[in-house]
Motif scaffolding. Structure first.
Motif, PDB file in Angstrom:
ATOM      1  N   ILE A  84     -11.811   5.575  -3.274  1.00  0.00           N
ATOM      2  CA  ILE A  84     -11.099   4.536  -2.531  1.00  0.00           C
ATOM      3  C   ILE A  84     -11.126   3.268  -3.364  1.00  0.00           C
ATOM      4  CG2 ILE A  84     -11.087   3.111  -0.449  1.00  0.00           C
ATOM      5  CD1 ILE A  84     -12.304   5.415   1.081  1.00  0.00           C
ATOM      6  N   ASP A  85      -9.945   2.804  -3.755  1.00  0.00           N
ATOM      7  CA  ASP A  85      -9.822   1.591  -4.571  1.00  0.00           C
ATOM      8  C   ASP A  85     -10.649   1.706  -5.857  1.00  0.00           C
ATOM      9  OD1 ASP A  85      -8.695  -0.878  -5.084  1.00  0.00           O
ATOM     10  OD2 ASP A  85     -10.358  -1.988  -4.165  1.00  0.00           O
ATOM     11  N   ARG A 127     -10.516  -7.584   2.435  1.00  0.00           N
ATOM     12  CA  ARG A 127      -9.832  -8.122   1.260  1.00  0.00           C
ATOM     13  C   ARG A 127      -8.347  -8.303   1.539  1.00  0.00           C
ATOM     14  NH1 ARG A 127      -8.795  -4.191  -3.523  1.00  0.00           N
ATOM     15  NH2 ARG A 127      -6.967  -3.865  -2.181  1.00  0.00           N
ATOM     16  N   GLU A 146      -1.063   5.224  -1.649  1.00  0.00           N
ATOM     17  CA  GLU A 146      -1.200   3.800  -1.341  1.00  0.00           C
ATOM     18  C   GLU A 146      -1.238   3.630   0.178  1.00  0.00           C
ATOM     19  OE1 GLU A 146       0.639  -0.439  -2.848  1.00  0.00           O
ATOM     20  OE2 GLU A 146       1.977   1.283  -2.711  1.00  0.00           O
ATOM     21  N   LYS A 204     -13.371   3.391  -6.379  1.00  0.00           N
ATOM     22  CA  LYS A 204     -14.793   3.687  -6.203  1.00  0.00           C
ATOM     23  C   LYS A 204     -14.959   5.134  -5.735  1.00  0.00           C
ATOM     24  CE  LYS A 204     -16.179  -1.057  -5.161  1.00  0.00           C
ATOM     25  NZ  LYS A 204     -16.857  -1.966  -4.190  1.00  0.00           N
ATOM     26  N   LEU A 207     -12.076  -3.007   2.064  1.00  0.00           N
ATOM     27  CA  LEU A 207     -10.645  -3.102   1.791  1.00  0.00           C
ATOM     28  C   LEU A 207      -9.929  -3.960   2.829  1.00  0.00           C
ATOM     29  CD1 LEU A 207      -9.459   0.484   0.753  1.00  0.00           C
ATOM     30  CD2 LEU A 207      -9.500  -1.573  -0.650  1.00  0.00           C
ATOM     31  N   THR A 266      -2.738   1.078   3.530  1.00  0.00           N
ATOM     32  CA  THR A 266      -3.307  -0.187   4.004  1.00  0.00           C
ATOM     33  C   THR A 266      -4.135   0.093   5.254  1.00  0.00           C
ATOM     34  OG1 THR A 266      -1.389  -1.419   3.186  1.00  0.00           O
ATOM     35  CG2 THR A 266      -2.796  -2.512   4.820  1.00  0.00           C
ATOM     36  N   ALA A 319      -2.860  -3.320   0.441  1.00  0.00           N
ATOM     37  CA  ALA A 319      -2.975  -1.874   0.277  1.00  0.00           C
ATOM     38  C   ALA A 319      -3.932  -1.538  -0.857  1.00  0.00           C
ATOM     39  CB  ALA A 319      -1.607  -1.269   0.006  1.00  0.00           C
ATOM     40  N   ALA A 320      -4.375  -0.286  -0.864  1.00  0.00           N
ATOM     41  CA  ALA A 320      -5.260   0.192  -1.933  1.00  0.00           C
ATOM     42  C   ALA A 320      -4.942   1.654  -2.200  1.00  0.00           C
ATOM     43  CB  ALA A 320      -6.713   0.027  -1.530  1.00  0.00           C
ATOM     44  N   MET A 321      -5.374   2.113  -3.344  1.00  0.00           N
ATOM     45  CA  MET A 321      -5.133   3.501  -3.718  1.00  0.00           C
ATOM     46  C   MET A 321      -6.279   4.369  -3.178  1.00  0.00           C
ATOM     47  SD  MET A 321      -2.285   3.124  -5.158  1.00  0.00           S
ATOM     48  CE  MET A 321      -2.040   4.817  -5.641  1.00  0.00           C
ATOM     49  N   VAL A 322      -5.902   5.379  -2.401  1.00  0.00           N
ATOM     50  CA  VAL A 322      -6.858   6.358  -1.898  1.00  0.00           C
ATOM     51  C   VAL A 322      -6.584   7.669  -2.618  1.00  0.00           C
ATOM     52  CG1 VAL A 322      -7.704   7.613   0.116  1.00  0.00           C
ATOM     53  CG2 VAL A 322      -6.958   5.226   0.353  1.00  0.00           C
ATOM     54  N   GLU A 376     -16.324   1.458   2.589  1.00  0.00           N
ATOM     55  CA  GLU A 376     -15.306   1.111   1.601  1.00  0.00           C
ATOM     56  C   GLU A 376     -14.024   0.622   2.280  1.00  0.00           C
ATOM     57  OE1 GLU A 376     -15.819   0.883  -1.518  1.00  0.00           O
ATOM     58  OE2 GLU A 376     -17.820   1.771  -1.475  1.00  0.00           O
TER      59      GLU A 376
END
Length: 453
Positions: free
Chosen positions: A246-247, A267, A285, A249, A264, A287, A270-273, A260
């Motif tokens: 996740i992001d 912060r 991607e 990590k 996110l 959110t 969106a983040a990459m899963v 995690e």
């Protein structure tokens, strides 16, 4: 219902085996000492089956399978024909009476050794003491996921249960545990787990958890079981996907996803899963969405994924198996270790260092009997060995009514040169009955409390 019937059945089997050996110890030595045995009964109450041997002893299986007894010819229990006085228990020397009474617990002790020998020959599969997620005191002390505990306070650790037992006794005694581990990278290091820093009144049934330790085989893999409609992950993550990062990590366990995702959400954006979908590596991607519990409480960020409802047990990664010859010293060593641990626990309960919640009754014993029987022959043999040893130790406690109380009387007679008065022995019997009733009441109370909670 099946669970209840299974527990009852395996408890009856266990008691039948252990009581038979205990009473056989009394019976065998009594015969060798020339005492006439009137009845050898497994169970109490009306006999369901009986037969007599050529010595006139009645062997019986009775209706209530919660114990047993050996009835000997004794003037204290009725008139004895003049021609049989030499066969009466009370007419034997003090040393002979001591031998007869002590034979029951000794038989249970020998049975414990034999059962452990059989367990080692068959081989008992178990889990190694490999750590899963680490937090709190353990993380501060340098413990990491993947560490395998090899020794605690100079004692070799072969399984996770042995590690739990050693950590629990160290915490009860209020001292830090010296722990030798093999790290995931293969190096060997020594660390100190500061158990003395646990808060007063800590839960003695979960010392590892309160110290920040979890076990690798108990950790849920980060595999998705369900994705609710309308959640943040709906339409992207599918049931059966394994979340790997996740992001950026890495994620190894399901309970690592939540922290995690919270980071996110705070912060923002969106983040990459990253997921593994049947061998294919995907980057999605997503959110996280702020979610409010329906029953109230603090809002939290969530992807909207749930673990599988049915989770397979992790494969065993430790096996205690030895050849028939090598298993003999191992069984003796294990019996000595278990005896020392049991006596230590009794001492700690008397001194107040151990909680009386550690006293278990027939309900817990029945549940454990059923659980170990399901795990295989080796585990059930270990259970029988543990209960057999417990019976030996409990019966040797100097409590009137128990074998240990009778031994105390005979030792006093040996020193004094004459038996205790009937009045003194009767008073002791009442005290013993009261103590036994109190102990049984405590055991039942703990059993019921465990069921309720």
């Amino acid at each position: 219902m099946t669970e209840i019937l299974g527990s009852i059945w395996w408890m009856i089997v266990a008691l039948g085996v252990l009581v038979t050996f205990h009473e056989f110890g009394h019976f065998w030595v009594a015969r060798r000492c020339g005492v006439k045995v009137l009845r050898f009964s497994v169970g109490f109450g009306k006999p369901l089956w009986s037969r007599r041997d050529r010595h006139g002893t009645e062997f019986a299986i009775a209706a209530i399978p919660l114990g047993g007894y050996v009835k000997m010819l004794d003037e204290a229990e009725g008139n004895v024909p003049a021609g049989q006085l030499d066969q009466a228990f009370n007419r034997k020397s003090v040393l002979q009476r001591i031998a007869i009474v002590a034979a029951g617990p000794i038989a249970n002790l020998l049975l414990c050794v034999a059962l452990l020998w059989a367990m080692f020959v068959i081989g008992r599969p178990d889990y190694s003491a490999t750590l899963g997620q680490v937090s709190g005191l353990a993380a501060q002390a340098g413990f990491q996921t993947g560490d395998r505990i090899d020794r605690i306070d100079e004692r070799e650790i072969r399984t996770w249960m042995e590690a739990i037992q050693m950590l629990t006794t160290a915490a009860m005694d209020g001292h830090d545990a010296s722990v030798e581990v093999s790290t995931a990278r293969g190096s060997h290091v020594s660390r100190t787990l500061p158990l003395s820093q646990l808060p007063a009144g800590f839960n003695q049934e979960n010392v590892g958890g309160q110290a920040g330790l979890s076990w690798l085989h108990q950790m849920l893999p980060a595999k998705v079981g369900a994705v609710p409609a309308g959640s943040a992950a709906d339409g992207q993550i599918l049931p059966g996907d394994v979340i790997t990062a996740i992001d950026g990590k890495p994620v190894a366990f399901f309970n690592e996803i939540g922290p995690e995702v919270q980071a996110l959400g705070k912060r923002g954006g969106a983040a990459m899963v990253e997921v593994d979908r049947q061998g294919a590596r995907l980057a999605l991607e997503i959110t996280p969405r702020l979610t409010r519990p329906p029953a109230g409480g603090a809002a939290y960020y969530a992807l909207g994924v749930a673990p599988p409802t049915e989770i397979s047990a992790a494969p065993y990664d430790a096996l205690q198996r030895y050849g028939p010859v090598a298993a003999v010293p191992m069984a003796l060593r294990e019996t000595a270790r278990m005896t020392a641990d049991s006596l230590g626990m009794i001492r700690r309960m008397f001194t107040g260092h151990a909680s009386v919640k550690n006293v278990s009754g027939p309900i817990t014993i029945a549940q454990v009997a059923n659980a170990t029987a399901k795990r295989g022959v080796a585990w059930f043999l270990f259970f029988l060995a543990l209960v057999s040893l417990s019976l030996a130790i409990i019966n040797l406690l100097p409590i009137p009514v128990l074998d240990g109380g009778h031994l105390l009387y005979y030792l006093i007679e040996l020193v004094k040169g004459s038996p205790l008065s009937e009045r003194s022995m009767a008073a002791g019997q009442y005290v013993g009955l009261a103590m036994l009733a109190g102990l049984m009441g405590l055991a039942f109370y703990n059993d019921i409390l465990r069921l309720v909670t």
